[in-house]
Motif scaffolding. Structure first.
Motif, PDB file in Angstrom:
ATOM      1  N   GLY A   1       8.802 -52.495 -70.505  1.00  9.75           N
ATOM      2  CA  GLY A   1       8.614 -51.072 -70.236  1.00  9.75           C
ATOM      3  C   GLY A   1       9.713 -50.166 -70.725  1.00  9.75           C
ATOM      4  N   PRO A   2      10.114 -50.262 -72.015  1.00  9.57           N
ATOM      5  CA  PRO A   2      11.206 -49.417 -72.503  1.00  9.57           C
ATOM      6  C   PRO A   2      10.815 -47.941 -72.527  1.00  9.57           C
ATOM      7  N   LEU A   3      11.829 -47.080 -72.512  1.00  2.00           N
ATOM      8  CA  LEU A   3      11.597 -45.660 -72.707  1.00  2.00           C
ATOM      9  C   LEU A   3      10.953 -45.414 -74.069  1.00  2.00           C
ATOM     10  N   MET A   4      10.080 -44.413 -74.116  1.00  5.66           N
ATOM     11  CA  MET A   4       9.500 -43.951 -75.378  1.00  5.66           C
ATOM     12  C   MET A   4       9.860 -42.478 -75.554  1.00  5.66           C
ATOM     13  N   PHE A   5      10.417 -42.149 -76.708  1.00  2.85           N
ATOM     14  CA  PHE A   5      10.776 -40.775 -77.047  1.00  2.85           C
ATOM     15  C   PHE A   5       9.914 -40.287 -78.206  1.00  2.85           C
ATOM     16  N   ILE A   6       9.653 -38.981 -78.225  1.00  4.81           N
ATOM     17  CA  ILE A   6       9.074 -38.332 -79.410  1.00  4.81           C
ATOM     18  C   ILE A   6      10.217 -37.594 -80.094  1.00  4.81           C
ATOM     19  N   PRO A   7      10.773 -38.153 -81.184  1.00  6.78           N
ATOM     20  CA  PRO A   7      11.950 -37.543 -81.810  1.00  6.78           C
ATOM     21  C   PRO A   7      11.695 -36.091 -82.210  1.00  6.78           C
ATOM     22  N   GLY A   8      12.670 -35.250 -81.938  1.00  6.99           N
ATOM     23  CA  GLY A   8      12.577 -33.845 -82.319  1.00  6.99           C
ATOM     24  C   GLY A   8      11.729 -33.000 -81.389  1.00  6.99           C
ATOM     25  N   SER A   9      11.115 -33.586 -80.374  1.00  9.60           N
ATOM     26  CA  SER A   9      10.231 -32.804 -79.502  1.00  9.60           C
ATOM     27  C   SER A   9      11.000 -31.788 -78.671  1.00  9.60           C
TER      28      SER A   9
ATOM     29  N   THR B   1      -0.845 -39.587 -59.619  1.00  3.60           N
ATOM     30  CA  THR B   1      -0.968 -40.740 -60.517  1.00  3.60           C
ATOM     31  C   THR B   1      -0.058 -41.881 -60.103  1.00  3.60           C
ATOM     32  N   THR B   2       1.196 -41.568 -59.826  1.00 10.12           N
ATOM     33  CA  THR B   2       2.147 -42.589 -59.402  1.00 10.12           C
ATOM     34  C   THR B   2       2.847 -42.121 -58.137  1.00 10.12           C
ATOM     35  N   SER B   3       3.843 -42.868 -57.721  1.00  5.12           N
ATOM     36  CA  SER B   3       4.488 -42.609 -56.435  1.00  5.12           C
ATOM     37  C   SER B   3       5.544 -41.502 -56.501  1.00  5.12           C
ATOM     38  N   TYR B   4       5.830 -40.979 -57.682  1.00  2.00           N
ATOM     39  CA  TYR B   4       6.839 -39.935 -57.796  1.00  2.00           C
ATOM     40  C   TYR B   4       6.256 -38.768 -58.591  1.00  2.00           C
ATOM     41  N   PRO B   5       6.204 -37.557 -58.018  1.00  2.00           N
ATOM     42  CA  PRO B   5       5.570 -36.426 -58.705  1.00  2.00           C
ATOM     43  C   PRO B   5       6.376 -35.962 -59.910  1.00  2.00           C
ATOM     44  N   LEU B   6       5.660 -35.604 -60.984  1.00  2.00           N
ATOM     45  CA  LEU B   6       6.279 -35.107 -62.203  1.00  2.00           C
ATOM     46  C   LEU B   6       5.475 -33.937 -62.745  1.00  2.00           C
ATOM     47  N   TRP B   7       6.157 -33.086 -63.512  1.00  2.00           N
ATOM     48  CA  TRP B   7       5.464 -32.067 -64.304  1.00  2.00           C
ATOM     49  C   TRP B   7       5.162 -32.708 -65.660  1.00  2.00           C
ATOM     50  N   THR B   8       3.919 -33.113 -65.861  1.00  2.00           N
ATOM     51  CA  THR B   8       3.543 -33.951 -66.994  1.00  2.00           C
ATOM     52  C   THR B   8       2.903 -33.136 -68.121  1.00  2.00           C
ATOM     53  N   VAL B   9       2.964 -33.698 -69.327  1.00  2.00           N
ATOM     54  CA  VAL B   9       2.512 -33.014 -70.539  1.00  2.00           C
ATOM     55  C   VAL B   9       1.112 -33.492 -70.917  1.00  2.00           C
ATOM     56  N   ASP B  10       0.271 -32.554 -71.309  1.00  2.00           N
ATOM     57  CA  ASP B  10      -1.118 -32.822 -71.671  1.00  2.00           C
ATOM     58  C   ASP B  10      -1.220 -33.762 -72.872  1.00  2.00           C
ATOM     59  N   ASN B  11      -2.227 -34.641 -72.860  1.00  2.00           N
ATOM     60  CA  ASN B  11      -2.395 -35.627 -73.929  1.00  2.00           C
ATOM     61  C   ASN B  11      -2.574 -34.985 -75.301  1.00  2.00           C
TER      62      ASN B  11
ATOM     63  N   GLN C   1      -0.141 -33.892 -80.818  1.00  2.00           N
ATOM     64  CA  GLN C   1       0.415 -32.960 -81.799  1.00  2.00           C
ATOM     65  C   GLN C   1       1.894 -33.239 -82.045  1.00  2.00           C
ATOM     66  N   LEU C   2       2.642 -33.466 -80.969  1.00  2.00           N
ATOM     67  CA  LEU C   2       4.081 -33.710 -81.108  1.00  2.00           C
ATOM     68  C   LEU C   2       4.351 -35.011 -81.853  1.00  2.00           C
ATOM     69  N   VAL C   3       3.570 -36.046 -81.543  1.00  2.00           N
ATOM     70  CA  VAL C   3       3.750 -37.335 -82.217  1.00  2.00           C
ATOM     71  C   VAL C   3       3.409 -37.217 -83.692  1.00  2.00           C
ATOM     72  N   GLN C   4       2.343 -36.512 -83.997  1.00  2.00           N
ATOM     73  CA  GLN C   4       1.955 -36.334 -85.399  1.00  2.00           C
ATOM     74  C   GLN C   4       3.035 -35.569 -86.158  1.00  2.00           C
ATOM     75  N   ARG C   5       3.573 -34.542 -85.539  1.00  2.00           N
ATOM     76  CA  ARG C   5       4.622 -33.741 -86.178  1.00  2.00           C
ATOM     77  C   ARG C   5       5.881 -34.573 -86.417  1.00  2.00           C
ATOM     78  N   ALA C   6       6.139 -35.551 -85.522  1.00  2.00           N
ATOM     79  CA  ALA C   6       7.343 -36.383 -85.635  1.00  2.00           C
ATOM     80  C   ALA C   6       7.168 -37.558 -86.589  1.00  2.00           C
ATOM     81  N   GLY C   7       5.956 -37.745 -87.157  1.00  2.00           N
ATOM     82  CA  GLY C   7       5.756 -38.824 -88.121  1.00  2.00           C
ATOM     83  C   GLY C   7       4.574 -39.718 -87.843  1.00  2.00           C
TER      84      GLY C   7
END
Length: 293
Positions: free
Chosen positions: A142-150, A164-174, A179-185
């Motif tokens: 379960g390593p961290l995943m980054f979107i470079p340059g995001s 979704t899980t046991s700790y609330p987060l402000w999450t980003v839409d799929n 779009q961010l992944v495509q822009r990063a390569g």
């Protein structure tokens, strides 16, 4: 730990820096030895996986555990962030995140600053995370995943995920993630996962979009996260308990570089328990509370 011009340029471009094996096995073991006892405690500051006994996050260990109090003042973790922000820092958050074997759940795609802004009213993104691996991190646990340059997008739209899980987060839409992944390569570098031995360190921007998958392997993946904020950028609201979002904005003073291996005195204000005041919260910004008083 002064950052070179090339490292500064790399951080500006990618939003993160990775330092493999920055801490020695002896230094890392000192921290690892303290984790089981901390995780065993039945305290509010230990958030467990939904429907499980495995700890997802231990908060604020630097206030009641000597090894982690020393880590919270370690120059290898503090000085690079001071270089980048050009200002003294305080500890906004301190976490020991556990991706325990077979039980560690996902962290959805998110920006840390999104949560700090919406929940804590942190004025700007002049804060960032520094993480140290306490276990070897591989593609399997379960390593961290980054979107470079995001981080260049600034603060993006997010929704408050409370279920979704046991700790609330402000999450980003799929769709935005696509779009961010495509822009990063796209498939050629649009998502990266720094991996390495225990003792490796990652420094990443508070607006860098990141996530991690579940840990289905038989190998733990425990990491410590220091969320460091410029003192002038301190939070303006105490909506969350103090063990999650700290209220002491005193600048961090570093210990010597060998502090994990030698007996330097450190203050442990919560060693006898979390004070009742730390659990008091309010949705009203504290400047408004002062005016009302």
């Amino acid at each position: 730990m002064k950052l070179t011009p090339s490292k500064l340029a790399q951080f500006d471009r990618d939003g993160y820096l990775f330092f493999p094996s920055l801490f020695t096995p002896e230094e890392t073991q000192t921290l690892n030895d303290a984790v089981p006892e901390l995780y065993s405690r039945r305290e509010d500051y230990n958030v467990r996986e939904k429907g499980k006994d495995a700890v997802r996050t231990n908060f604020a260990a630097h206030l009641y555990s000597a090894p982690f109090a020393k880590l919270g003042r370690h120059p290898r973790m503090i000085e690079p962030v001071q270089d980048l922000l050009g200002e003294e820092l305080y500890m906004h958050q301190f976490k020991i995140n556990g991706k325990m074997a077979f039980e560690g759940d996902v962290w959805q795609w998110h920006q840390d600053y999104g949560t700090w802004l919406n929940d804590d009213l942190m004025p700007t993104e002049r804060a960032m995370n520094v993480a140290i691996f306490l276990d070897d991190v591989t593609e399997h646990n379960g390593p961290l995943m980054f979107i470079p340059g995001s981080h260049k997008k600034g603060v993006v739209d997010a929704k408050h995920d409370l279920t979704t899980t046991s700790y609330p987060l402000w999450t980003v839409d799929n769709n935005l993630i696509r779009q961010l992944v495509q822009r990063a390569g796209g498939q050629q570098g649009g998502i990266v996962s720094p991996k390495g031995p225990a003792g490796s360190m990652i420094l990443f921007h508070s607006c860098l979009v990141h996530a991690s998958g579940s840990n289905l392997s038989p190998f733990n993946r425990v990491s410590v996260y220091l969320s460091l904020c410029a003192v002038s950028n301190h939070i303006r609201r105490h909506k969350r308990p103090e063990y999650i979002a700290h209220r002491d904005f005193t600048p961090i003073t570093c210990l010597p570089d060998d502090c994990l291996l030698k007996d330097y005195p450190v203050d442990l204000p919560w060693k006898d328990g979390v004070p009742a005041t730390a659990l008091q919260t309010s949705s009203v910004p504290f400047d408004e509370m002062k005016k009302a008083a």
